[in-house]
Design a protein around this motif. Sequence first.
Motif, PDB file in Angstrom:
ATOM      1  N   UNK A 109      58.824  94.267  34.167  1.00 16.78           N
ATOM      2  CA  UNK A 109      59.698  94.514  35.323  1.00 16.78           C
ATOM      3  C   UNK A 109      60.924  93.609  35.244  1.00 16.78           C
ATOM      4  N   UNK A 110      62.097  94.170  35.486  1.00 17.62           N
ATOM      5  CA  UNK A 110      63.345  93.411  35.526  1.00 17.62           C
ATOM      6  C   UNK A 110      63.997  93.609  36.887  1.00 17.62           C
ATOM      7  N   UNK A 111      64.310  92.495  37.568  1.00 14.67           N
ATOM      8  CA  UNK A 111      64.943  92.535  38.889  1.00 14.67           C
ATOM      9  C   UNK A 111      66.130  91.591  38.928  1.00 14.67           C
ATOM     10  N   UNK A 112      67.003  91.844  39.888  1.00 12.06           N
ATOM     11  CA  UNK A 112      68.055  90.874  40.179  1.00 12.06           C
ATOM     12  C   UNK A 112      67.440  89.675  40.891  1.00 12.06           C
ATOM     13  N   UNK A 113      67.925  88.485  40.546  1.00  8.49           N
ATOM     14  CA  UNK A 113      67.479  87.257  41.189  1.00  8.49           C
ATOM     15  C   UNK A 113      68.677  86.545  41.787  1.00  8.49           C
ATOM     16  N   UNK A 165      73.036  85.398  40.784  1.00  9.50           N
ATOM     17  CA  UNK A 165      73.567  86.200  39.692  1.00  9.50           C
ATOM     18  C   UNK A 165      72.680  86.224  38.470  1.00  9.50           C
ATOM     19  N   UNK A 166      71.423  85.826  38.617  1.00 14.34           N
ATOM     20  CA  UNK A 166      70.491  85.784  37.501  1.00 14.34           C
ATOM     21  C   UNK A 166      69.626  87.043  37.468  1.00 14.34           C
ATOM     22  N   UNK A 167      68.851  87.180  36.413  1.00 12.55           N
ATOM     23  CA  UNK A 167      67.885  88.254  36.280  1.00 12.55           C
ATOM     24  C   UNK A 167      66.495  87.644  36.146  1.00 12.55           C
ATOM     25  N   UNK A 168      65.505  88.289  36.749  1.00 12.30           N
ATOM     26  CA  UNK A 168      64.120  87.825  36.687  1.00 12.30           C
ATOM     27  C   UNK A 168      63.302  88.851  35.914  1.00 12.30           C
ATOM     28  N   UNK A 169      62.738  88.424  34.808  1.00  8.66           N
ATOM     29  CA  UNK A 169      61.915  89.288  33.965  1.00  8.66           C
ATOM     30  C   UNK A 169      60.451  88.885  34.111  1.00  8.66           C
ATOM     31  N   UNK A 170      59.587  89.849  34.376  1.00 12.60           N
ATOM     32  CA  UNK A 170      58.155  89.597  34.527  1.00 12.60           C
ATOM     33  C   UNK A 170      57.379  90.616  33.705  1.00 12.60           C
ATOM     34  N   UNK A 174      60.342  84.902  33.343  1.00 13.00           N
ATOM     35  CA  UNK A 174      61.470  84.191  32.746  1.00 13.00           C
ATOM     36  C   UNK A 174      62.720  84.500  33.549  1.00 13.00           C
ATOM     37  N   UNK A 175      63.434  83.446  33.947  1.00  8.84           N
ATOM     38  CA  UNK A 175      64.717  83.597  34.633  1.00  8.84           C
ATOM     39  C   UNK A 175      65.811  83.599  33.579  1.00  8.84           C
ATOM     40  N   UNK A 176      66.613  84.646  33.571  1.00  6.44           N
ATOM     41  CA  UNK A 176      67.673  84.805  32.580  1.00  6.44           C
ATOM     42  C   UNK A 176      69.028  84.642  33.254  1.00  6.44           C
ATOM     43  N   UNK A 177      69.854  83.784  32.682  1.00  4.96           N
ATOM     44  CA  UNK A 177      71.165  83.517  33.245  1.00  4.96           C
ATOM     45  C   UNK A 177      72.243  84.113  32.341  1.00  4.96           C
ATOM     46  N   UNK A 203      71.659  95.361  31.355  1.00  8.79           N
ATOM     47  CA  UNK A 203      70.928  95.100  30.112  1.00  8.79           C
ATOM     48  C   UNK A 203      69.524  95.695  30.169  1.00  8.79           C
ATOM     49  N   UNK A 204      69.018  96.125  29.022  1.00 11.36           N
ATOM     50  CA  UNK A 204      67.627  96.550  28.879  1.00 11.36           C
ATOM     51  C   UNK A 204      66.928  95.542  27.971  1.00 11.36           C
ATOM     52  N   UNK A 205      65.756  95.102  28.384  1.00 11.04           N
ATOM     53  CA  UNK A 205      65.089  94.002  27.682  1.00 11.04           C
ATOM     54  C   UNK A 205      63.729  94.422  27.146  1.00 11.04           C
ATOM     55  N   UNK A 206      63.403  93.882  25.971  1.00 15.99           N
ATOM     56  CA  UNK A 206      62.084  94.040  25.365  1.00 15.99           C
ATOM     57  C   UNK A 206      61.391  92.689  25.335  1.00 15.99           C
TER      58      UNK A 206
END
Length: 725
Positions: free
Chosen positions: A356-360, A363-368, A400-403, A409-412
């Motif tokens: 799951x990818x959400x806005x955090x 301006x960050x992204x939260x990947x779980x 993981x918090x992504x800055x 973006x699409x993440x693997x």
Amino acid sequence: MNVYITKLNGMWFMSTQQYAQHIAADIAHTLGIREMGIYRYHTEGESAENRGCRFDGIIAGISAGDIVICQFPTGNGLEFERALVRHIKAYQGRIMILIHNLEAMMDENQKDTLQDTIGLYNEAEVLIVPSYRMKQFLLEQGIRTGIRFIVRELQDYTTQLNSIDPGKLKRELHFVGNPDRFPFLNTWDYEIPLNVYSNQECSGKNVQRKEWLPSDPLLLELSKGGFGLVWYGSEYGRRYLCVNSPMKLSAYLAAGLPVIVPRGISSQCMIEENHLGIPVDTLDEAVEIVKSMTEQEYQGYVSAVSRFAPLLRQGLFTKKCIVDALQMAMRKDMYVYSETNDVAGVMEESCFEYVCLNESYGGNLALSWTFRGEAEGFLIYDADSKRLVGEVCDGLSHYLLLKKQPKGIRLLVKSYIRAVKGKMITAESEAAYIKEKYSGKALVSVVVPAYNAVDFIARGIDTVLAQSFQELELIVVNDGSTDETQEIIDWYKERYPQVKGLYQPNAGQAIARNLGTGQVAGDYLGFMDSDDMIRPDMIEKLYHSIVKNDCDIVVSSAYQMTNEGYEEVSDYQIAEDTPVSIDEFFEHYLRYAYPVVWGKLYRSSLVKEHPIPKTTYEDSAWMPCILSYADKICYLNEHLYEYDRIMRDVTYVYAARRKSMEEQYEDRRDYVMFFLENGNPRRKDILKRLAKGYAEGFVNSFSYFKYQELKNEIEKFHFSENMTT
């Protein structure tokens, strides 16, 4: 067969590049490897004939089958290095390349040379690379199939010094480097002093320039104390640190200094797992760490670095790599990729069940993600560009918090285990991207009290929003915070319709939880502390269990997160996912009691009828009480909740322990008497047994006379017949 290693000469005596190659050559010499000198000179305009004569002199004496370990770059350019390799091969020599730096990644002006550099590396049988990420990068850029890799995780920093004394806590930073490459040295205006070892002037405030020092005097100066700083001078330099560990990092560690490094540096896992220093996102964060570090914490880092430093001072990283590389060149069975039964089993059993990818906030992204199987870490890639954007060095992690990543973006996520060839990928997730998924209906509510939680509340909210269970609402109650907690809550309320925010003047988390409970829409309710996390499948698994088994409460085991890693807590030795009578569960609770309100789902109506008391030990007071009113309970031993003791080392419990003995006694008496006086009279026998057990423990643990009085009071306690049953 002879083995040679090239050694760069002729550069300015302070050249880090030359010094690093001299160290490697000296270490190789202890293994019986011969030196092949390479002189740094201006190659422009030199004819091929003259260069050929030069090469004849350099490699004179090698025979067919001899191995040459080429240390690159030489500083003479790619054309020179390609010609050198061709010349060695013409004499039927065998090539290994020890990569110190990849200039195409170091310098933006050199980026067009990347494919030519890959072509050069393809001439080698074995590549010795500075990190697993560098290996992965080269594989992605087209390195030939079948080339073999050895990873040298750190450069060595050898010394003639017999010993180096441990340093002291000094609130100052050390940095080796010149301001023309690291502009922040000229803009430094922090109150923490920065000692810069350079022959160039620095104009930053509170910068103390020290002369450049040779290796041994530098180690002695650094060893006096403080922190070694590794940082970058540009965005290009930051990206390069993700694949390479600089010599200055090795110098700090060899001197016994704890280090502060940019988060994402290639050696981050090694630094964290060996307690060598602290990764940070900004220089502001680095300065705050130096300001707040205690003597005890500092000495903990110093002790860990002191144990680690001999590896660098004795050249063991390079020595091991050279030995492994030579074995690899001489043995057909050495490090050849093959799926053994064990590895094949790991790969077969490993899979990502959810990502799951959400806005955090910020301006960050939260990947779980939810992962099933065995992993030692996770690599996160941009699914479209195949660029590595992050790494998590613990196989139990799920967030993981992504800055500084684009929202589109699409993440693997790829799981890995460490194998002799490096990190072996065992499973890959589907691509995750931001998408709306709110169902509009709440079957489960999660209540989170928050007080001055600006440092961690966003992370906790992110893990709730990442749940695989869709019919969910989150109620965050601001308990009169004086920091920016309300601002964060408001951001999530505006962005996510399933988030509700409530406010109350500071009254404590029990009152905040009760306020939130009064507003829940779900049939079932769970609590989470603001500094904790929940796994992405927690609500789904607990909900399915409590509904299937028609229970009043479902309990999950948990992890406690410490600096040493994950520890299992809140386990019960009962059948899983099976309805158990509350009387049977209480028997286990008496032996394995871990009285916390979190990590569970309750029927909302049950909690509304029996609010949480405002006491110092509210969990210990309320849990026996609410359990006594339940009829059936079920249990999942899946460690779905994560109780974090890293984010905050001071809680209300620790504060309570600083009270006087009388005050502590009153606090403990309050929680025991609460569940006796408010519990279900139908469970009076077991509640009384629990109270007696607590009192007996108090008498044995605390030398205060009133605990015996409490024990006697409990013996005489009678449940009121008028209490609600």
